[in-house]
Enzyme design. Structure first.
Site, PDB file in Angstrom:
ATOM      1  N   GLY A  46      26.175  33.007 -21.958  1.00  0.00           N
ATOM      2  CA  GLY A  46      25.934  31.590 -22.159  1.00  0.00           C
ATOM      3  C   GLY A  46      24.552  31.349 -22.730  1.00  0.00           C
ATOM      4  O   GLY A  46      23.637  32.157 -22.535  1.00  0.00           O
ATOM      5  N   GLN A  51      17.043  26.450 -24.478  1.00  0.00           N
ATOM      6  CA  GLN A  51      16.548  27.833 -24.472  1.00  0.00           C
ATOM      7  C   GLN A  51      16.083  28.303 -25.847  1.00  0.00           C
ATOM      8  O   GLN A  51      15.405  29.322 -25.954  1.00  0.00           O
ATOM      9  CB  GLN A  51      17.640  28.796 -23.959  1.00  0.00           C
ATOM     10  CG  GLN A  51      17.939  28.632 -22.491  1.00  0.00           C
ATOM     11  CD  GLN A  51      18.973  29.650 -22.044  1.00  0.00           C
ATOM     12  OE1 GLN A  51      20.168  29.415 -22.166  1.00  0.00           O
ATOM     13  NE2 GLN A  51      18.525  30.787 -21.530  1.00  0.00           N
ATOM     14  N   CYS A  94      19.773  35.465 -16.781  1.00  0.00           N
ATOM     15  CA  CYS A  94      19.500  34.366 -17.709  1.00  0.00           C
ATOM     16  C   CYS A  94      18.722  34.942 -18.880  1.00  0.00           C
ATOM     17  O   CYS A  94      17.786  35.710 -18.671  1.00  0.00           O
ATOM     18  CB  CYS A  94      18.671  33.293 -17.000  1.00  0.00           C
ATOM     19  SG  CYS A  94      18.208  31.917 -18.082  1.00  0.00           S
ATOM     20  N   LEU A  95      19.101  34.579 -20.089  1.00  0.00           N
ATOM     21  CA  LEU A  95      18.416  35.119 -21.264  1.00  0.00           C
ATOM     22  C   LEU A  95      16.950  34.689 -21.319  1.00  0.00           C
ATOM     23  O   LEU A  95      16.156  35.305 -22.016  1.00  0.00           O
ATOM     24  CB  LEU A  95      19.141  34.699 -22.545  1.00  0.00           C
ATOM     25  CG  LEU A  95      20.554  35.295 -22.709  1.00  0.00           C
ATOM     26  CD1 LEU A  95      21.230  34.744 -23.949  1.00  0.00           C
ATOM     27  CD2 LEU A  95      20.498  36.821 -22.747  1.00  0.00           C
ATOM     28  N   HIS A 136      25.231  27.030 -14.473  1.00  0.00           N
ATOM     29  CA  HIS A 136      23.941  27.596 -14.886  1.00  0.00           C
ATOM     30  C   HIS A 136      23.454  26.934 -16.183  1.00  0.00           C
ATOM     31  O   HIS A 136      22.303  26.488 -16.264  1.00  0.00           O
ATOM     32  CB  HIS A 136      24.088  29.117 -15.068  1.00  0.00           C
ATOM     33  CG  HIS A 136      22.853  29.797 -15.534  1.00  0.00           C
ATOM     34  ND1 HIS A 136      22.138  30.684 -14.755  1.00  0.00           N
ATOM     35  CD2 HIS A 136      22.186  29.725 -16.716  1.00  0.00           C
ATOM     36  CE1 HIS A 136      21.086  31.111 -15.441  1.00  0.00           C
ATOM     37  NE2 HIS A 136      21.101  30.563 -16.636  1.00  0.00           N
ATOM     38  N   GLU A 137      24.337  26.867 -17.174  1.00  0.00           N
ATOM     39  CA  GLU A 137      23.932  26.301 -18.470  1.00  0.00           C
ATOM     40  C   GLU A 137      23.685  24.803 -18.358  1.00  0.00           C
ATOM     41  O   GLU A 137      22.779  24.270 -18.995  1.00  0.00           O
ATOM     42  CB  GLU A 137      24.994  26.586 -19.541  1.00  0.00           C
ATOM     43  CG  GLU A 137      25.284  28.066 -19.797  1.00  0.00           C
ATOM     44  CD  GLU A 137      24.044  28.909 -20.028  1.00  0.00           C
ATOM     45  OE1 GLU A 137      23.030  28.374 -20.529  1.00  0.00           O
ATOM     46  OE2 GLU A 137      24.075  30.102 -19.689  1.00  0.00           O
ATOM     47  N   HIS A 140      20.220  24.006 -17.385  1.00  0.00           N
ATOM     48  CA  HIS A 140      19.238  24.099 -18.479  1.00  0.00           C
ATOM     49  C   HIS A 140      19.066  22.755 -19.187  1.00  0.00           C
ATOM     50  O   HIS A 140      17.981  22.441 -19.669  1.00  0.00           O
ATOM     51  CB  HIS A 140      19.692  25.130 -19.521  1.00  0.00           C
ATOM     52  CG  HIS A 140      19.343  26.550 -19.180  1.00  0.00           C
ATOM     53  ND1 HIS A 140      18.033  26.987 -19.064  1.00  0.00           N
ATOM     54  CD2 HIS A 140      20.108  27.638 -18.962  1.00  0.00           C
ATOM     55  CE1 HIS A 140      18.034  28.286 -18.780  1.00  0.00           C
ATOM     56  NE2 HIS A 140      19.280  28.709 -18.702  1.00  0.00           N
TER      57      HIS A 140
HETATM   58 NI    NI Z   1      19.951  30.641 -18.350  1.00  0.00          NI
END
Ligand code: NI
Length: 172
Positions: A46, A51, A94-95, A136-137, A140
Site C-alpha cells: 500500500g 507518503q 510501512c514504506l 493503515h493507509e 496516512h
Molecule cells: Ni504506511
C-alpha cells in the site's frame, strides 16, 4: 510513469493531512499511475499520497502476493471508513519506516466507501490483510503514522532508530 521518492519518518510532510480530491483529470491519472509504480517498485502492499509529499486523500493497495497471483490494484480516493468490527494484532510495516515491523492493533473487518480513480463511488467490505492495509493507509491521509499506535517505550525506540537512519542517510 515515474517512481516518486517516498518520504521517510520523521519527515514532517508525513504529518500534513490530505485534502479531498476534486479533479480526476490527466494529472490525477498520472499521480495514480506513479503511485502504483512506486508501490510495486518498493515493493509494498500500500501507498498513500502523503507518503510521496502529495497532500491528497488518495491511496493505492495491492495485497496480491506471490508471482503466480495476478495483480489486484485498488485505488481509494476520498475514502470513509463506515464500519469497523472486531480486533486483531497484526505485524505491520510501512514504506515510510524502512525495515521496521511493529505489532499493531486494528479492526478485523472494515466497510469502506470511496471513489475509484475515475471518481466513481464504490463500497467494499474487507477482512484479512486488505482490511489492515485500508486502515493503515487511511491513517496516512490524516497525517497519522503507525508509530502513533505504539506504547511509550516502543515508540521511543522506533523514533530513535529512524532518526539515526535518517541522519546516516543525510551524511552518506
Ligand atoms: Ni504506511
Amino acid at each position: 510513469m515515474a517512481i516518486r521518492p517516498i518520504l521517510h519518518y520523521p519527515d514532517k510532510r508525513l504529518r500534513i493531512p490530505g485534502k479531498p480530491v476534486t479533479d480526476f483529470g490527466p494529472e490525477f491519472q498520472q499521480l495514480v499511475e506513479d503511485m502504483a509504480e512506486t508501490m510495486y517498485a518498493a515493493p509494498g502492499v500500500g501507498l498513500a499520497a502523503p507518503q510521496i509529499g502529495v497532500s491528497l486523500r488518495l491511496f493505492v493497495i495491492d495485497v496480491a502476493t506471490g508471482d503466480d497471483e495476478p495483480s489486484d490494484l485498488r485505488v481509494f480516493t476520498n475514502p470513509e471508513l463506515l464500519e469497523l468490527e472486531g480486533s486483531v494484532l497484526f505485524d505491520e510495516g510501512c514504506l515510510s519506516f524502512p525495515g521496521a515491523r511493529e505489532e499493531i492493533e486494528r479492526a478485523e473487518r472494515v466497510r469502506v466507501r470511496a471513489l475509484d480513480r475515475h471518481g466513481e463511488a464504490f463500497e467494499l467490505e474487507a477482512d484479512g490483510l486488505l482490511a489492515i492495509a485500508i486502515q493503515h493507509e487511511n491513517d496516512h491521509l490524516d497525517g497519522k503514522l503507525m508509530i502513533d499506535k505504539l506504547g511509550v517505550l516502543r515508540r521511543r525506540l522506533l523514533h530513535r532508530s529512524m532518526v539515526k537512519r535518517a541522519t546516516a542517510a543525510a551524511m552518506a
